[in-house]
Motif scaffolding. Structure first.
Motif, short mmCIF file in Angstrom:
data_model
loop_
_atom_site.label_atom_id
_atom_site.label_comp_id
_atom_site.label_asym_id
_atom_site.label_seq_id
_atom_site.Cartn_x
_atom_site.Cartn_y
_atom_site.Cartn_z
N THR A 105 9.76 21.09 56.12
CA THR A 105 8.76 20.26 55.45
C THR A 105 7.66 21.12 54.85
OG1 THR A 105 9.18 18.30 56.81
CG2 THR A 105 6.99 18.49 55.82
N ILE A 106 7.16 22.08 55.62
CA ILE A 106 6.13 23.00 55.09
C ILE A 106 6.69 23.75 53.88
CG2 ILE A 106 4.77 25.06 55.59
CD1 ILE A 106 4.54 24.10 58.47
N LEU A 107 7.94 24.17 53.98
CA LEU A 107 8.59 24.86 52.86
C LEU A 107 8.66 23.95 51.63
CD1 LEU A 107 10.20 27.30 51.75
CD2 LEU A 107 12.27 26.20 52.66
N SER A 108 9.03 22.68 51.85
CA SER A 108 9.15 21.73 50.74
C SER A 108 7.80 21.48 50.09
CB SER A 108 9.74 20.41 51.25
OG SER A 108 11.02 20.60 51.81
N VAL A 109 6.77 21.28 50.91
CA VAL A 109 5.42 21.05 50.37
C VAL A 109 4.96 22.28 49.58
CG1 VAL A 109 3.00 20.71 50.99
CG2 VAL A 109 4.78 19.39 52.15
N SER A 110 5.26 23.46 50.09
CA SER A 110 4.86 24.69 49.40
C SER A 110 5.58 24.83 48.06
CB SER A 110 5.16 25.91 50.29
OG SER A 110 4.46 25.82 51.52
N ILE A 111 6.89 24.50 48.06
CA ILE A 111 7.66 24.60 46.82
C ILE A 111 7.15 23.60 45.79
CG2 ILE A 111 9.94 24.22 45.79
CD1 ILE A 111 11.15 25.26 48.40
N LEU A 112 6.88 22.35 46.24
CA LEU A 112 6.34 21.35 45.31
C LEU A 112 4.97 21.77 44.79
CD1 LEU A 112 6.59 18.61 43.93
CD2 LEU A 112 5.58 17.55 45.95
N THR A 113 4.17 22.37 45.66
CA THR A 113 2.86 22.88 45.22
C THR A 113 3.02 23.93 44.13
OG1 THR A 113 1.91 22.48 47.42
CG2 THR A 113 0.74 24.01 45.99
N LEU A 114 3.99 24.83 44.32
CA LEU A 114 4.23 25.86 43.30
C LEU A 114 4.70 25.24 41.99
CD1 LEU A 114 5.97 28.64 45.44
CD2 LEU A 114 3.65 28.64 44.54
N PHE A 115 5.60 24.25 42.09
CA PHE A 115 6.07 23.56 40.89
C PHE A 115 4.91 22.86 40.18
CE2 PHE A 115 10.62 23.31 42.56
CZ PHE A 115 11.10 24.22 41.62
N SER A 116 3.98 22.31 40.96
CA SER A 116 2.85 21.59 40.34
C SER A 116 1.96 22.53 39.54
CB SER A 116 2.04 20.87 41.42
OG SER A 116 1.30 21.79 42.21
N PHE A 117 1.89 23.80 39.96
CA PHE A 117 1.09 24.77 39.20
C PHE A 117 1.73 25.08 37.84
CE2 PHE A 117 -0.61 26.23 43.47
CZ PHE A 117 -1.88 25.70 43.25
N LEU A 118 3.02 24.73 37.68
CA LEU A 118 3.71 24.95 36.41
C LEU A 118 3.59 23.77 35.47
CD1 LEU A 118 7.01 26.60 37.75
CD2 LEU A 118 4.98 27.75 36.84
N HIS A 119 2.98 22.68 35.93
CA HIS A 119 2.86 21.48 35.09
C HIS A 119 2.22 21.75 33.72
CE1 HIS A 119 3.31 18.27 38.51
NE2 HIS A 119 4.44 18.89 38.21
N PRO A 120 1.19 22.61 33.63
CA PRO A 120 0.61 22.87 32.31
C PRO A 120 1.60 23.45 31.31
CG PRO A 120 -0.89 23.59 34.03
CD PRO A 120 0.41 23.26 34.70
#
Length: 234
Positions: A105-120
């Motif tokens: 779960t921590i891994l998934s949250v971290s991966i989604l967080t990284l993906f969110s930084f690519l939104h721009p």
């Protein structure tokens, strides 16, 4: 002669056991990368769904929706808010769901967080609010299903919904919807009434997808102080 045959048979059994152990170990080594690739895929789909909602200035449920609403109000990056809000749920997960589930779960949250930084860097999306709500909710739902099927989640209400399903057999889609609805209602101030209604449509679609596929990831937890049948019969 008979003793020699027994020795040969024993050696053959030992050899078969070693081969079986090697095959199982090899299969486990193959499945492990597949599992994490699926987790990355689930996070990527959830990220795409969140991006569609964010482009229409909508919110979703769970800690992701709460983080999205707070990021609007506080002008902070979604990824940072999302990670911080999930910390109390990590503690709950470690106590009630085990360290393996918590780590994924921590891994998934971290991966989604990284993906969110690519939104721009994602291409701009301009869709009607209701279309973004339905499409975004659908994509998020499929992303969550992939994560649940691989014993992972995006924290928050996901952890609570899976815990209640495994322990008491409740519908995870219903639990998610109740939690998500409360989050959206709290976020109405930041998005307004119309966009709030579209956001409710989005979480309803996500909850429907989870409810429809709930049997795919249902693995009941052992009840506390449960007595095995064999011991009870003695």
């Amino acid at each position: 002669m008979k003793k020699q045959d027994d020795v040969n048979l024993s050696a053959h059994i030992v050899h078969c056991e070693r081969v079986s152990t090697w095959i199982l170990t090899w299969r486990g080594a193959i499945r492990l990368p597949q599992k994490y690739l699926k987790i990355i895929l689930g996070c990527f789909l959830a990220s795409i769904g969140l991006y569609m909602l964010k482009s229409a200035e909508l919110v979703t449920g769970g800690t992701a929706g709460l983080s999205l609403g707070l990021s609007y109000l506080m002008s902070m990056p979604f990824g940072i808010v999302f990670f911080i809000i999930n910390i109390p749920f990590y503690i709950f997960s470690f106590i009630n769901m085990g360290w393996r589930f918590t780590v994924t779960t921590i891994l998934s949250v971290s991966i989604l967080t990284l993906f969110s930084f690519l939104h721009p860097f994602y291409p701009a999306i301009e869709l009607p609010g209701i279309v973004s709500a339905v499409a975004g909710g659908l994509i998020i739902g499929f992303g969550l299903i992939i994560l649940f099927a691989n014993q992972a989640s995006l924290g928050g209400a996901n952890i609570l919904a899976l815990f209640l399903q495994k322990r008491f057999g409740t519908n995870p889609g219903t639990i998610n919807f109740i939690f998500d609805f409360c989050v959206v209602m709290v976020s109405l101030y930041s998005v307004g009434l119309i966009k709030g209604i579209y956001s409710i449509v989005s979480i309803a679609v996500t909850s429907f997808v989870i409810s429809y596929f709930k049997e795919k990831f249902a693995k009941p937890l052992p009840k506390p102080n449960a007595v095995p049948v064999a011991q009870a019969a003695e």
